[in-house]
Design a protein around this motif. Sequence first.
Motif, PDB file in Angstrom:
ATOM      1  N   THR A 207     -43.536 -56.155   9.131  1.00  0.00           N
ATOM      2  CA  THR A 207     -44.928 -55.831   9.448  1.00  0.00           C
ATOM      3  C   THR A 207     -45.882 -56.727   8.663  1.00  0.00           C
ATOM      4  O   THR A 207     -46.846 -57.278   9.217  1.00  0.00           O
ATOM      5  N   GLU A 210     -45.753 -60.416   9.976  1.00  0.00           N
ATOM      6  CA  GLU A 210     -46.433 -60.576  11.260  1.00  0.00           C
ATOM      7  C   GLU A 210     -47.943 -60.549  11.091  1.00  0.00           C
ATOM      8  O   GLU A 210     -48.665 -61.350  11.701  1.00  0.00           O
ATOM      9  N   GLU A 211     -48.435 -59.658  10.232  1.00  0.00           N
ATOM     10  CA  GLU A 211     -49.884 -59.580  10.004  1.00  0.00           C
ATOM     11  C   GLU A 211     -50.404 -60.809   9.263  1.00  0.00           C
ATOM     12  O   GLU A 211     -51.544 -61.248   9.490  1.00  0.00           O
TER      13      GLU A 211
END
Length: 220
Positions: A207, A210-211
Amino acid sequence: MQLALFDLDNTLLAGDSDFQWGQFLIAKGLLNEKEHLARNIAFYEDYKAGRLDIHAFLDFQLKPLSAYKRSELDALHQEFMVEKIRPMITGKARALVEKHRQNGDLLMIITATNSFVTGPIAHEFGIEHLIGTTPEEVGGEFTGKVTGTPSFQAGKIMRLNQWLAERKQSLTDFEVTWFYSDSHNDLPLMKLVDKPVAVDPDPTLKTYAEEAGWPVISLR
């Protein structure tokens, strides 16, 4: 010159060498399965969850090293490499290391796993430089204790900076710095390098990567 740093367990290896060392000793009848397995699993779950007490874990994990002569441990490790480690090394992992080697990069494995377990694995990859948690030795034999700072979470940064200082270098001396890891435990160091790469990442790291727009790759 560029610097390429690699985490080991679940990054260059498709599995965890620390966990598998315990399983290997159990299979050899050298550890009590009932006593060791449950704690080994519990510590591994704590690691994945980011709540590992590294000193409690090291007290547990390094103790078996003090029960045997170094010569016996070295012989066991040769079997361990054949039975457990080489099957966890994928062609993709070898190719990634070779890509950086052909580029002329300085290569290092930096791992929380102790250097007794990981030294021969680094050699298998042809990687000269290794930072791992250091088991204490007296007279060439292991005491079951740790010496120095464990190379875990922010400890990886401390140990890496110490190593670089001994070479009269710093991270900023390299054209590009890379760090490949699967674990959110390595976020402190990943945030410091130029090119962090998430490898088969755990959900938290996936997560975050990806951010942040970091590459996410698989070596499986």
